[in-house]
Design an enzyme around this catalytic site. Structure first.
Site, PDB file in Angstrom:
ATOM      1  N   PRO A  25     -12.366  -8.099  19.321  1.00  0.00           N
ATOM      2  CA  PRO A  25     -13.732  -7.752  19.740  1.00  0.00           C
ATOM      3  C   PRO A  25     -13.781  -6.316  20.244  1.00  0.00           C
ATOM      4  CG  PRO A  25     -12.674  -9.233  21.321  1.00  0.00           C
ATOM      5  CD  PRO A  25     -11.786  -9.171  20.123  1.00  0.00           C
ATOM      6  N   GLN A 101     -16.745 -13.222  20.173  1.00  0.00           N
ATOM      7  CA  GLN A 101     -16.274 -13.397  21.550  1.00  0.00           C
ATOM      8  C   GLN A 101     -17.501 -13.616  22.449  1.00  0.00           C
ATOM      9  OE1 GLN A 101     -14.969  -9.991  24.002  1.00  0.00           O
ATOM     10  NE2 GLN A 101     -13.021 -11.044  24.286  1.00  0.00           N
ATOM     11  N   TYR A 188     -13.823  -8.917  34.032  1.00  0.00           N
ATOM     12  CA  TYR A 188     -15.195  -9.423  33.909  1.00  0.00           C
ATOM     13  C   TYR A 188     -15.275 -10.805  34.558  1.00  0.00           C
ATOM     14  CZ  TYR A 188     -15.694  -5.358  30.954  1.00  0.00           C
ATOM     15  OH  TYR A 188     -15.697  -4.064  30.505  1.00  0.00           O
ATOM     16  N   ARG A 236      -9.167 -15.003  25.628  1.00  0.00           N
ATOM     17  CA  ARG A 236      -8.493 -13.730  25.950  1.00  0.00           C
ATOM     18  C   ARG A 236      -8.241 -13.672  27.445  1.00  0.00           C
ATOM     19  NH1 ARG A 236      -9.480  -7.563  23.870  1.00  0.00           N
ATOM     20  NH2 ARG A 236      -8.145  -8.317  22.228  1.00  0.00           N
ATOM     21  N   LEU A 308      -2.118  -1.094  21.024  1.00  0.00           N
ATOM     22  CA  LEU A 308      -1.295  -0.063  20.383  1.00  0.00           C
ATOM     23  C   LEU A 308      -0.357  -0.612  19.312  1.00  0.00           C
ATOM     24  CD1 LEU A 308      -0.569   2.542  23.215  1.00  0.00           C
ATOM     25  CD2 LEU A 308      -2.148   2.724  21.299  1.00  0.00           C
ATOM     26  N   GLY A 330      -6.960  -2.795  17.025  1.00  0.00           N
ATOM     27  CA  GLY A 330      -8.252  -2.335  17.532  1.00  0.00           C
ATOM     28  C   GLY A 330      -8.560  -0.904  17.145  1.00  0.00           C
ATOM     29  N   ARG A 331      -8.165   0.044  18.000  1.00  0.00           N
ATOM     30  CA  ARG A 331      -8.570   1.432  17.751  1.00  0.00           C
ATOM     31  C   ARG A 331      -8.057   1.972  16.432  1.00  0.00           C
ATOM     32  NH1 ARG A 331      -6.618   3.071  23.540  1.00  0.00           N
ATOM     33  NH2 ARG A 331      -5.319   1.289  22.969  1.00  0.00           N
TER      34      ARG A 331
HETATM   35  C1  LIG Z   1     -14.689   0.579  21.545  1.00  0.00           C
HETATM   36  C2  LIG Z   1     -13.960  -0.572  22.159  1.00  0.00           C
HETATM   37  C3  LIG Z   1     -14.678  -1.696  22.564  1.00  0.00           C
HETATM   38  C4  LIG Z   1     -14.016  -2.805  23.097  1.00  0.00           C
HETATM   39  N1  LIG Z   1     -14.731  -3.945  23.393  1.00  0.00           N
HETATM   40  C5  LIG Z   1     -14.086  -5.068  23.774  1.00  0.00           C
HETATM   41  C6  LIG Z   1     -14.766  -6.306  23.881  1.00  0.00           C
HETATM   42  O1  LIG Z   1     -15.958  -6.420  23.568  1.00  0.00           O
HETATM   43  N2  LIG Z   1     -14.057  -7.371  24.322  1.00  0.00           N
HETATM   44  C7  LIG Z   1     -12.727  -7.296  24.615  1.00  0.00           C
HETATM   45  O2  LIG Z   1     -12.127  -8.288  25.023  1.00  0.00           O
HETATM   46  N3  LIG Z   1     -12.045  -6.143  24.456  1.00  0.00           N
HETATM   47  C8  LIG Z   1     -12.678  -5.054  24.017  1.00  0.00           C
HETATM   48  N4  LIG Z   1     -11.966  -3.919  23.757  1.00  0.00           N
HETATM   49  C9  LIG Z   1     -10.500  -3.941  23.826  1.00  0.00           C
HETATM   50  C10 LIG Z   1      -9.914  -4.174  22.414  1.00  0.00           C
HETATM   51  O3  LIG Z   1     -10.264  -5.438  21.909  1.00  0.00           O
HETATM   52  C11 LIG Z   1      -8.364  -4.051  22.431  1.00  0.00           C
HETATM   53  O4  LIG Z   1      -7.860  -5.072  23.251  1.00  0.00           O
HETATM   54  C12 LIG Z   1      -7.895  -2.706  22.959  1.00  0.00           C
HETATM   55  O5  LIG Z   1      -8.582  -1.658  22.315  1.00  0.00           O
HETATM   56  C13 LIG Z   1      -6.378  -2.506  22.769  1.00  0.00           C
HETATM   57  O6  LIG Z   1      -6.022  -2.600  21.423  1.00  0.00           O
HETATM   58  P1  LIG Z   1      -5.768  -1.281  20.495  1.00  0.00           P
HETATM   59  O7  LIG Z   1      -4.712  -0.475  21.172  1.00  0.00           O
HETATM   60  O8  LIG Z   1      -5.350  -1.827  19.177  1.00  0.00           O
HETATM   61  O9  LIG Z   1      -7.070  -0.537  20.441  1.00  0.00           O
HETATM   62  C14 LIG Z   1     -12.618  -2.786  23.264  1.00  0.00           C
HETATM   63  C15 LIG Z   1     -11.913  -1.632  22.891  1.00  0.00           C
HETATM   64  C16 LIG Z   1     -12.558  -0.560  22.321  1.00  0.00           C
HETATM   65  C17 LIG Z   1     -11.753   0.628  21.864  1.00  0.00           C
END
Ligand SMILES: Cc1cc2nc3c(=O)[nH]c(=O)nc-3n(C[C@H](O)[C@H](O)[C@H](O)COP(=O)(O)O)c2cc1C
Length: 394
Positions: A25, A101, A188, A236, A308, A330-331
């Site tokens: 998400p 989510q 949250y 989560r 990451l 994610g990113r």
């Molecule tokens: C733009 C953005 C929005 C996010 N929104 C949510 C969200 O709605 N719910 C959630 O549990 N985590 C959210 N996250 C966290 C991501 O789901 C993920 O856990 C986090 O970016 C780490 O993973 P990554 O290193 O692959 O980006 C968000 C992250 C980013 C970058």
């Protein structure tokens, strides 16, 4: 069937993902009064078309008060079902499974979009229901100095909120989502109940660990009465929050959640303070994977690793080492929505373009059969061959 774990189909209950790549998400802050826009269609659509097995739509709020920003998605009314259906249909048409989510921002509600400033929103004339949007929490304790003090929820409001999550699940099901995730992390509302730091209630929702877990457990029960048996349910957690809640508590909670019909723990960290969730160390590749491995091993439950995870071979290793069952990217998938296709190619998966829609998959497959674009390093060789062929013609 691929010999790579990352690109092998994976079934949970009655749902089969074509591979183990999950788009976690990620808020888009782009909803209008809680309703999805074309942005959401484009965003989820490009990830689905990029080849991910599961695309989880961002934290979608079970009540208006739970919106983090003016752009949060909502699911607190039946009116949201039809527009969400459009998203689901499009994701499914691209061959991915659609998940969503459910969330509630608690004391971190009514905040700025990240790029508009970190912290609470200042009163604005265009927010018509400013007072109704007052942040609520288990106790009247602010997240930090710069945040507003939330209003402590009355006991009957906690009970109502549990049902609001159940109703959200019913709407998600009616919209056609196949996977549901409950947001219990990142400081949250649900996490605020779990943490002693934010929960100082004296009723059955505060005090002992069992009492602090009660809100989430009741939510899982309420959700399962509306969310069909054949559909997977994820939770989560901030498995480590650096402020009193850690892997042991998470394992105890995960074991209980499993008995309530929860299938997967999505293992994240942090958020209850402004400290980075770094587990006392620097943030590095796979920094949360040890949390996933710990929960998976000690709670005997499926887990999703996130944080990451950037490279295909990194993801494959995590699965091979039994550190997780699913991989969330994610990113990096924001950077490259075709990440699954790209990773399949780099890992040498059989038919790397079969997982994506034919509108581009067919062309890339045809090109690959002619020896182009299958390995980044073939460029020089290809160029040479091309030159020789040209010389022959000349
Ligand atoms: C733009 C953005 C929005 C996010 N929104 C949510 C969200 O709605 N719910 C959630 O549990 N985590 C959210 N996250 C966290 C991501 O789901 C993920 O856990 C986090 O970016 C780490 O993973 P990554 O290193 O692959 O980006 C968000 C992250 C980013 C970058």
């Amino acid at each position: 069937m691929s010999s790579l774990m990352l690109f092998s189909p994976f079934s949970i209950r009655g749902v089969t993902l074509k591979n183990r790549v999950v788009v976690p998400p990620m808020h888009q802050y782009s909803a209008v009064k809680g309703f999805p826009t074309d942005w959401h269609l484009m965003n989820a659509g490009k990830f689905a078309a990029g080849g991910a097995g599961l695309v989880v739509v961002e934290s979608t709020k079970v009540e208006r008060r739970g919106c983090g920003t003016v752009g949060d998605l909502g699911i607190w009314d039946d009116a949201f079902i039809e527009p969400l259906k459009r998203l689901v249909k499009f994701i499914h048409e691209q061959g991915a499974v659609a998940g969503i989510q459910l969330g509630h921002s608690g004391r971190k509600a009514r905040a700025n979009r990240p790029w508009e400033g970190d912290g609470p929103l200042q009163r604005r004339p265009n927010v018509e229901d400013w007072d109704a949007w007052t942040p609520v929490a288990p106790s009247a304790i602010a997240h930090s100095e710069k945040w507003h003090v939330p209003r402590a929820l009355e006991r009957h409001e906690v009970k109502d909120l549990v049902q609001a999550w159940g109703r959200g699940a019913r709407r998600a099901h009616e919209a056609g989502f196949e996977v549901l995730e409950l947001h219990g992390a990142h400081g949250y509302l649900v996490h605020e109940f779990l943490s002693e730091r934010s929960n100082q209630r004296t009723d059955e929702y505060g005090g002992s660990e069992a009492n602090r877990m009660r809100f989430l457990i009741e939510i899982a029960e309420a959700v399962r009465t509306h969310w069909p048996e054949r559909k997977p349910l994820f939770v989560r957690l901030s498995v480590e929050d650096n402020a009193g809640w850690g892997p042991e508590q998470s394992v105890r909670l995960a074991k209980i959640l499993k008995t309530k019909g929860v299938d997967v723990i999505d293992c994240s960290s942090g958020g209850i303070t402004d400290q980075a969730p770094i587990l006392g160390r620097e943030i590095k590749y796979s920094y949360q994977v040890p949390l996933s491995e710990y929960v998976r091993r000690h709670a005997d439950i499926m887990t999703m690793a996130v944080g990451l995870i950037i490279h295909g071979d990194q993801a494959e290793d995590i699965l091979r080492e039994s550190q997780a069952d699913l991989i969330a990217v994610g990113r990096e998938i924001l950077n490259n929505p075709n990440w699954p296709m790209d990773a399949a190619l780099k890992l040498g998966a059989e038919g790397p373009f079969r997982n994506v829609p034919p509108q581009f998959g067919w062309w890339l497959g045809t090109r690959a059969r002619r020896g182009f674009g299958t390995q980044p390093s073939t460029y020089q060789v290809g160029l040479q061959v091309g030159l020789e062929e040209t010389r022959k013609v000349l």
